[in-house]
Structure formats: C-alpha cells, structure tokens
Design an enzyme around this catalytic site. Structure first.
Site, PDB file in Angstrom:
ATOM      1  CG  ASP A 122      20.075  26.759  -0.408  1.00 33.79           C
ATOM      2  OD1 ASP A 122      20.373  27.926  -0.721  1.00 33.79           O
ATOM      3  OD2 ASP A 122      19.875  25.863  -1.238  1.00 33.79           O
ATOM      4  CG  ASP A 191      20.762  31.938  -5.904  1.00 30.71           C
ATOM      5  OD1 ASP A 191      21.503  32.316  -6.818  1.00 30.71           O
ATOM      6  OD2 ASP A 191      19.698  31.347  -6.110  1.00 30.71           O
TER       7      ASP A 191
HETATM    8  N1  GLY Z   1      18.071  30.218  -4.270  1.00 27.39           N
HETATM    9  C1  GLY Z   1      17.331  29.578  -5.283  1.00 27.39           C
HETATM   10  C2  GLY Z   1      16.486  30.499  -6.044  1.00 27.39           C
HETATM   11  O1  GLY Z   1      16.539  31.704  -5.881  1.00 27.39           O
HETATM   12  O2  GLY Z   1      15.722  30.021  -6.859  1.00 27.39           O
END
Ligand code: GLY
Length: 421
Positions: A122, A191
């Site tokens: 992330d 994601d």
């Molecule tokens: N990237 C984690 C979520 O969208 O919950």
C-alpha cells in the site's frame, strides 16, 4: 418617516442596491453543477475543521469512527493514512485558502517514514495521495526536491515486492484464506492497481523506465487473471513462484465468485489511470468493460451507490465466512465504492468514445452522495464528510460507517467534475 435624502446619500443607496442585485443575480446564475460543488466543499470545510480539532496527534491518522461515534485513527503502518492529507490538499485546491495548505503540509510531512513501507503493497496509496498531491501545490523548490526524493524511495519500497518471475507486486505476505483451507503464497488483490500511479510518476521524474515497466507488467497480469469473462473482478488472485495462478478468491467480498463493489471500483479507476499513463488501448478497453459491468448491473440501486457487494445475499453465491454472524439487518451500501467509482468514471469519460454515458453515471453518483442520505450534517459524523461505507464485512469491521477514503475520492471526483464540461 420623512425621506429627506441628500443627493450624496441617494447615490450611495443606489450603488448599494445595485451591488446587492448584482450579487443576487450572479448567485442565481451559478449553474446547478457549480452550486452542488460549492455546497459540498462548504460542508467538507466545516467537517474537516472539526476533524482537525479532534485529530491533533500527528502519529494517529483519522480513518473512521468507533462505536461511540468518536474518531478512530490508524498508525503509520496501515494503508489509509495518506487520505486525510490528500483530502486537505483537495480542500486547498478548491478554496486556495492558506490554512488548508498549512494543514495539508503538516499531515503530509507526518508520513515521511512511510516511504520505507515494505510490509504490504500500500505504499503507493499512502504516499501518492499525500506527497503526490503535495508536489502539485508546493512552490518551494527545496520542499519539492525533498518530496520527490521521498516519492522515489516510496517507489523503491514498492519494487521490493515485485518478483519478475510472477510479474506482479505482491499485495500481502503469505496468509490463510477465509475458509482456512488455502494458504495464499503470493496474493495479489485488485486494489493493488491503485499503487501503480506513483510508479508511473517516478519513472517520469527520474527518466528511469524500471518503475513504469513494473506498473505495466502488473496491470497486464491483473488484466489477464483478475477479470472474469464478464469483466467483473476477483478480489484476490494467488500465484505460485513461477507465476501460475493457484487461486481466485475473495477476502473482503461476499463470496469467491461474487463482485466486491469497491474492488470493481479499484479496477475501473486503476485501468483508466494506466491508460492515461501508457495510452495502451488494452487498458482503456478493460476500464470500459469493468465500468459497463458496474453501471449496467441489475443490482445497482437507483441512486447508483452500490451495496457493499454486488451479489450479497444472492442465490448462487456462498460465503466462506460466517455471514449470519457478521451481517446487519439490511444490506449496507458502500459510499466509498461510489465515490471512487465516480472519480474513475469522470476520467474515463474523457478517454472513451462514448464517454458521455460514464460522465452521466458519475454525475448521478455525485448527486446522490451530495444528498442528505450520504452527506454529513454539519457537526455530525465525527467530522468525516460521507456516511455509509463498509470497510470489511467478512471481518465484521467498519460496517456502515464513515471512511476517510470515501471522503478523499469524493473531493477528488468533485474537482474532476468541476473541470469537465
Ligand atoms: N485496499 C483495501 C480496501 O479497499 O479495503
């Protein structure tokens, strides 16, 4: 009362009357779109002033609310800590008020150590929403240089999770799936597309193509393995060390074969962004097909804000987690999926041949999010802007609450909306 005005006073009155009528008419002349954006930013300013008053510890980044309605924050190791700074930059972009720049700078610089985040994928989310916005508005060359250095290190951190044999950035370290039957070795979640924008930027900045090459490889492999034939998405794809697909499952969605709404939004937004950065038509096609799946879905409610999963409680979809224990008495919406999809669709509308349909859908989403159901009333919602998002229902976490990233993409979408005709 006797009206005995001198000529000078009469003229003054006339001028004042004229000024009032000009102000009133220009107010009346504001288009509904401008009015909506203005109103939403006024709400956002009010809410974030409140959030700034309660969030004073620069190691604790506001994320959502606790059960008692107070702010719940995260530390610097999570994935959501860059969104507050990013939202503050968007407030500065719209208002041009120095106090928002000061707050945005403070919350951005509080993230400096996150450039070394390598424990998960992330780092792109965290650093590009904060520092990536900061470099657009900072004028001081010394600060710009420092921010860019931090973004380069952040991209290096992201690259530590890229194995060329697999061709993707690993999202999480090995962990067990919900059914406990599968040990994911090299899990990649949809994601992750959102981390690629920073890599493209750092290649432009340094002239070194290696970051963008990784982004392209990741996007091409995601395109191959995360989409089903109807362009809905799997949340998790797990790979073997040689790049072979081992599993296609979910982590935050309803079932392995369902479509988790925010994941679909990440795909629309991510592939649109990769088309912007590469002009590779395959990415545009993927973005459009993912968007068409979303906007044409029979379970998309009339207000265009999706349920947390397109297939929640639908026949033919079997959750691996204890759904009965985790569910609430209704199927919650996910405003974060709505706001990020609106933002993605607005950009997509500028590239697609039939872009108007994406613009129209995004506009409907923004209108809904600007209504009483989703937009916080002043002084409520712990200072967050939007209500009704879902973090992860299978984890029984953040169900029907405000989420900082719903706010971030809402403000971004409003700014994109403002710039589009
Ligand atoms: N990237 C984690 C979520 O969208 O919950």
């Amino acid at each position: 009362m006797k009206l005995n005005l001198t000529k000078k006073r009469r003229n003054l009155l006339l001028v004042s009357a004229l000024a009032v009528s000009v102000t009133a008419s220009s107010f009346l002349l504001l288009s509904p779109k401008t009015e909506l954006i203005k109103k939403d930013f006024a709400v956002a300013e009010n809410q974030y002033n409140q959030l700034l008053k309660t969030s004073t510890d620069l190691t604790q980044f506001p994320r959502t609310t606790n059960k008692d309605g107070s702010v719940r924050s995260t530390d610097i190791k999570d994935w959501t800590q860059g969104f507050f700074a990013g939202g503050l930059w968007y407030l500065y972009e719209y208002t041009q008020k120095p106090e928002w720049k000061a707050a945005a700078t403070k919350w951005t610089e509080a993230l400096e150590q996150a450039q070394f985040l390598t424990e998960h994928h992330d780092v792109g989310f965290v650093m590009y929403c904060s520092y990536g916005n900061a470099i657009k508005f900072e004028k001081d060359p010394k600060k710009i240089e420092l921010y860019n250095k931090i973004l380069i290190q952040s991209a290096e951190s992201a690259l530590t999770r890229f194995d060329p044999k697999v061709g993707l950035i690993k999202s999480w370290n090995a962990k067990k799936s919900w059914d406990n039957k599968t040990m994911w070795q090299y899990p990649v979640i949809i994601d992750n597309m959102m981390n690629l924008e920073m890599l493209c930027y750092v290649s432009k900045l340094t002239g070194n193509p290696k970051y963008k090459d990784v982004a392209i490889s990741h996007a091409l492999n995601t395109m191959k393995n995360h989409f089903r034939p109807d362009f809905s998405t799997y949340h998790v794809v797990d790979y073997a060390p040689d790049g072979k697909v081992l599993h296609q499952q979910t982590n935050q969605g309803y079932a392995d074969n369902s479509t988790w709404s925010r994941g679909q939004g990440w795909a629309i937004y991510g592939f649109t962004m990769m088309y912007r950065e590469t002009k590779d038509k395959r990415f545009l096609e993927a973005a459009q097909k993912a968007a068409d799946f979303y906007i044409n879905h029979p379970n998309l409610p009339k207000d265009k804000i999706p349920f947390w999963d397109f297939n929640a409680e639908q026949k033919g979809y079997k959750p691996d987690f204890d759904y009965a224990a985790n569910k609430v008495s209704y199927i919650p919406r996910d405003a974060s999926a709505g706001s990020l999809t609106a933002s993605g669709l607005l950009e997509l509308s500028t590239f697609a041949k039939d872009g108007k349909k994406y613009f129209t859908q995004a506009e409907l989403m923004l209108k809904s999010l600007s209504g009483d159901k989703y937009l916080a009333k002043p002084g409520t919602n712990a200072g967050f802007i939007l209500k009704h998002s879902v973090g992860s229902l299978p984890h029984k976490s953040e169900i029907d609450v405000p989420l900082i990233y719903a706010d971030y993409y809402f403000l971004e979408a409003l700014l994109r909306y403002q710039k589009l005709k």
